[in-house]
Design a protein around this motif. Structure first.
Motif, PDB file in Angstrom:
ATOM      1  N   PHE A   1       3.007   6.119  -6.537  1.00 40.93           N
ATOM      2  CA  PHE A   1       2.937   6.148  -7.996  1.00 40.93           C
ATOM      3  C   PHE A   1       1.517   6.470  -8.462  1.00 40.93           C
ATOM      4  CE2 PHE A   1       6.556   3.391  -7.123  1.00 40.93           C
ATOM      5  CZ  PHE A   1       7.490   3.790  -8.075  1.00 40.93           C
TER       6      PHE A   1
ATOM      7  N   ALA B   1       2.156   1.689  -3.565  1.00 40.26           N
ATOM      8  CA  ALA B   1       1.059   2.147  -4.429  1.00 40.26           C
ATOM      9  C   ALA B   1       0.799   3.640  -4.245  1.00 40.26           C
ATOM     10  CB  ALA B   1      -0.208   1.347  -4.135  1.00 40.26           C
TER      11      ALA B   1
ATOM     12  N   GLN C   1      -3.495  -0.400  -8.447  1.00 39.32           N
ATOM     13  CA  GLN C   1      -2.198  -0.076  -9.041  1.00 39.32           C
ATOM     14  C   GLN C   1      -1.807  -1.135 -10.071  1.00 39.32           C
ATOM     15  OE1 GLN C   1       0.011   2.711  -8.325  1.00 39.32           O
ATOM     16  NE2 GLN C   1       0.628   1.878 -10.305  1.00 39.32           N
ATOM     17  N   LYS C   2      -1.589  -0.724 -11.289  1.00 33.67           N
ATOM     18  CA  LYS C   2      -1.125  -1.652 -12.312  1.00 33.67           C
ATOM     19  C   LYS C   2       0.313  -2.077 -12.007  1.00 33.67           C
ATOM     20  CE  LYS C   2      -3.889   0.510 -15.976  1.00 33.67           C
ATOM     21  NZ  LYS C   2      -3.820   1.215 -17.293  1.00 33.67           N
ATOM     22  N   TYR C   3       0.626  -3.332 -12.276  1.00 39.02           N
ATOM     23  CA  TYR C   3       2.008  -3.788 -12.074  1.00 39.02           C
ATOM     24  C   TYR C   3       2.280  -5.015 -12.946  1.00 39.02           C
ATOM     25  CZ  TYR C   3       0.395  -7.756  -9.239  1.00 39.02           C
ATOM     26  OH  TYR C   3      -0.212  -8.914  -8.814  1.00 39.02           O
TER      27      TYR C   3
ATOM     28  N   LYS D   1       0.251   4.306 -14.064  1.00 38.38           N
ATOM     29  CA  LYS D   1       1.568   3.748 -14.375  1.00 38.38           C
ATOM     30  C   LYS D   1       1.600   2.251 -14.075  1.00 38.38           C
ATOM     31  CE  LYS D   1       6.503   3.936 -13.213  1.00 38.38           C
ATOM     32  NZ  LYS D   1       6.914   3.794 -14.629  1.00 38.38           N
ATOM     33  N   GLU D   2       2.097   1.467 -15.003  1.00 38.34           N
ATOM     34  CA  GLU D   2       2.306   0.042 -14.747  1.00 38.34           C
ATOM     35  C   GLU D   2       3.678  -0.144 -14.110  1.00 38.34           C
ATOM     36  OE1 GLU D   2       1.374  -3.864 -17.253  1.00 38.34           O
ATOM     37  OE2 GLU D   2       3.259  -2.931 -17.906  1.00 38.34           O
ATOM     38  N   LEU D   3       3.687  -0.550 -12.841  1.00 46.75           N
ATOM     39  CA  LEU D   3       4.947  -0.733 -12.122  1.00 46.75           C
ATOM     40  C   LEU D   3       5.684  -1.962 -12.628  1.00 46.75           C
ATOM     41  CD1 LEU D   3       4.023  -0.009  -8.383  1.00 46.75           C
ATOM     42  CD2 LEU D   3       4.775   1.572 -10.165  1.00 46.75           C
TER      43      LEU D   3
ATOM     44  N   LYS E   1      -1.864   5.827 -10.507  1.00 47.14           N
ATOM     45  CA  LYS E   1      -2.530   4.549 -10.818  1.00 47.14           C
ATOM     46  C   LYS E   1      -2.391   4.178 -12.289  1.00 47.14           C
ATOM     47  CE  LYS E   1      -4.075   3.884  -6.649  1.00 47.14           C
ATOM     48  NZ  LYS E   1      -3.112   4.834  -6.054  1.00 47.14           N
TER      49      LYS E   1
ATOM     50  N   LEU F   1      -1.232  -4.023  -3.882  1.00 47.81           N
ATOM     51  CA  LEU F   1      -1.158  -3.306  -5.160  1.00 47.81           C
ATOM     52  C   LEU F   1      -2.478  -3.435  -5.920  1.00 47.81           C
ATOM     53  CD1 LEU F   1       2.428  -4.256  -6.457  1.00 47.81           C
ATOM     54  CD2 LEU F   1       1.733  -2.141  -5.322  1.00 47.81           C
TER      55      LEU F   1
ATOM     56  N   GLU G   1       0.825  -1.208   0.000  1.00 46.24           N
ATOM     57  CA  GLU G   1       0.000   0.000   0.000  1.00 46.24           C
ATOM     58  C   GLU G   1       0.862   1.261   0.000  1.00 46.24           C
ATOM     59  OE1 GLU G   1      -2.510  -0.108   3.500  1.00 46.24           O
ATOM     60  OE2 GLU G   1      -0.986   0.880   4.730  1.00 46.24           O
TER      61      GLU G   1
END
Length: 350
Positions: free
Chosen positions: A157, A154, A192-194, A161-163, A159, A187, A151
Motif C-alpha cells: 500500500f 505495508a 504506514q498509517k493504519y 493511505k490509512e489502512l 504510505k 506497520l 512489513e
C-alpha cells in the motif's frame, strides 16, 4: 588375597550399578494443548519423532532412553481446567521431566510451582507459563511472524493511505500477543498509517467461524476493510472461508502458522496474501532435545526461538512445509528493513 577379591567384587558392583543407571529409561510427561489445531498436531508429531530418534541413538550408545507419558488438554475453558488437572496428576506420578504446551499463560502457575517443589524440571514450548520457574522455553519467533506479515502488508500500500485493519486475536497466551505486537510495530516502522476498526477473538475453527460472521455483520459494505490480520490458521482459515463465500475478495488477509489449506489459499489468490509459517515439527523436536539434555545434566539454552517462514506467492517454492527442513537464507522480494531472511534458531537467554 581376600582384600583383592573384595576390591574386585566392589569394582564389579560399581560397574553394574553404573551400567544400569546409564541405560535407564526417563519417563517424560508431555502435556499437549489441542488435537484440533493442525499446527499443534504437527508440533506433537515432531516431538514424538524426536523421541524415536533419541531412543534409536541411545540404544546404540547405551545411553538413557525416553518414554513419553502423553496427555492432551483440549480446547476452550475446559481444556485449561483439564491441563491443570493433568499436570498435577503427572507431578504426583513422579515423572522425571515435564514438557508442556500451555493452554493459558497464567493458569498453570500453581502446578508449575508444585513441580518446582517436587524437583521436577519443566520445559514449556509454544507458550510461556507466568509464575514458577521453567528449566527451558522453546517457541517460534512469534514477534518475527507478526512483523513479517506487517512489513509485507505495508509494502502493498502507499504510505499515504490509512489502512483499515481488523484483528482476529487471542490475548490469553504469549505467542499470539507477540504476533499482534510484531504486526502493528512493522506497520508503524514502515511509516504506514493504519486504524484498527475492531478486534475479535479466535484461535480454532468454531471461534473463527463466529468471528468471520461477526466481521461480515459489523462491516457489510464492500471496501470497508483493507486488511484482516489473524493470529493463527486455527481460527483464521474459518475467517477466510466466511469472507470468501461472501465475495469479500477485496480484503487482504495476513495470517500465521503455515497450514496447508492456507498455503493453498495463497497459491489460488483467495484473500490470504501472506502466512508466516511455523516450523512446527522442528519446534516440537527442539523442546524434547532441551529436556533430554537437561535430564543428562548437559547444557541447553534457557530461551530459544525457532524461525518462521514468510509464505507469499513469491516464496511458495522455497517453503518445505511444517515438518521442515528449515531452508537456506534468501533475499526478500519486497521492501524490508531486514532484506535477508535467515532460518536460524535465535538464543534469547543462554
Amino acid at each position: 588375597m581376600h582384600i583383592i577379591r573384595l576390591l574386585t567384587l566392589i569394582a564389579l558392583a560399581v560397574m553394574l550399578t553404573a551400567g544400569s543407571a546409564w541405560a535407564k529409561e526417563y519417563r517424560i510427561g508431555v502435556l499437549y494443548w489441542s488435537s484440533n489445531i493442525p499446527g499443534q498436531v504437527a508440533m506433537s508429531r515432531g516431538l514424538e519423532a524426536e523421541a524415536n530418534k533419541i531412543n534409536a541413538q541411545a540404544t546404540a550408545k547405551n545411553r538413557p532412553t525416553v518414554k513419553l507419558v502423553i496427555r492432551t488438554a483440549g480446547d476452550g475453558a475446559n481444556g485449561i481446567e483439564n491441563q491443570i488437572r493433568q499436570m498435577k496428576e503427572l507431578i504426583r506420578a513422579k515423572v522425571d521431566l515435564l514438557i508442556v504446551q500451555p493452554t493459558d499463560n497464567a493458569a498453570l502457575a500453581e502446578p508449575l510451582r508444585l513441580a518446582n517443589q517436587a524437583g521436577i524440571k519443566v520445559v514449556a514450548y509454544d507458550q510461556y507459563i507466568s509464575g514458577g520457574t521453567l528449566a527451558a522455553y522453546r517457541t517460534s519467533d512469534n514477534y518475527q511472524a507478526g512483523y513479517l506479515d506487517g512489513e509485507y502488508i505495508a509494502a502493498k500500500f502507499p504510505k499515504t493511505k490509512e489502512l483499515r485493519v481488523v484483528l482476529v486475536e487471542y490475548p490469553h497466551v504469549s505467542s499470539t500477543v507477540e504476533r499482534v505486537n510484531g504486526f502493528l510495530e512493522a506497520l508503524e516502522q514502515a511509516g504506514q498509517k493504519y486504524r484498527v476498526l475492531k478486534s475479535y477473538t479466535a484461535v480454532e475453527p468454531v471461534g473463527g467461524t463466529k468471528a468471520g460472521a461477526c466481521i461480515l455483520k459489523d462491516f457489510p459494505a464492500r471496501g470497508s476493510i483493507d486488511v484482516v490480520f489473524t493470529v493463527n490458521d486455527g481460527g483464521g482459515l474459518a475467517v477466510v472461508d466466511k469472507l470468501a463465500k461472501a465475495g469479500r475478495n477485496e480484503i487482504m488477509v495476513a495470517t500465521i502458522d503455515g497450514d496447508p489449506a492456507s498455503v493453498k489459499n495463497i497459491r489460488e489468490g483467495r484473500l490470504t496474501v501472506i502466512d508466516s509459517a511455523q516450523f512446527c515439527g522442528p519446534l516440537g523436536a527442539e523442546a524434547l532435545k532441551a529436556g533430554y539434555a537437561l535430564l543428562n545434566n548437559e547444557k541447553a539454552p534457557y530461551h530459544a526461538l525457532v524461525p518462521v517462514f514468510p509464505i507469499t506467492k513469491e516464496t511458495l517454492k522455497q517453503y518445505p512445509g511444517w515438518m521442515g527442513p528449515i531452508p537456506p537464507a534468501f533475499t526478500k522480494p519486497w521492501k524490508s528493513p531486514v532484506p535477508q531472511w535467515r532460518g536460524v534458531m535465535r538464543v534469547v537467554k543462554p
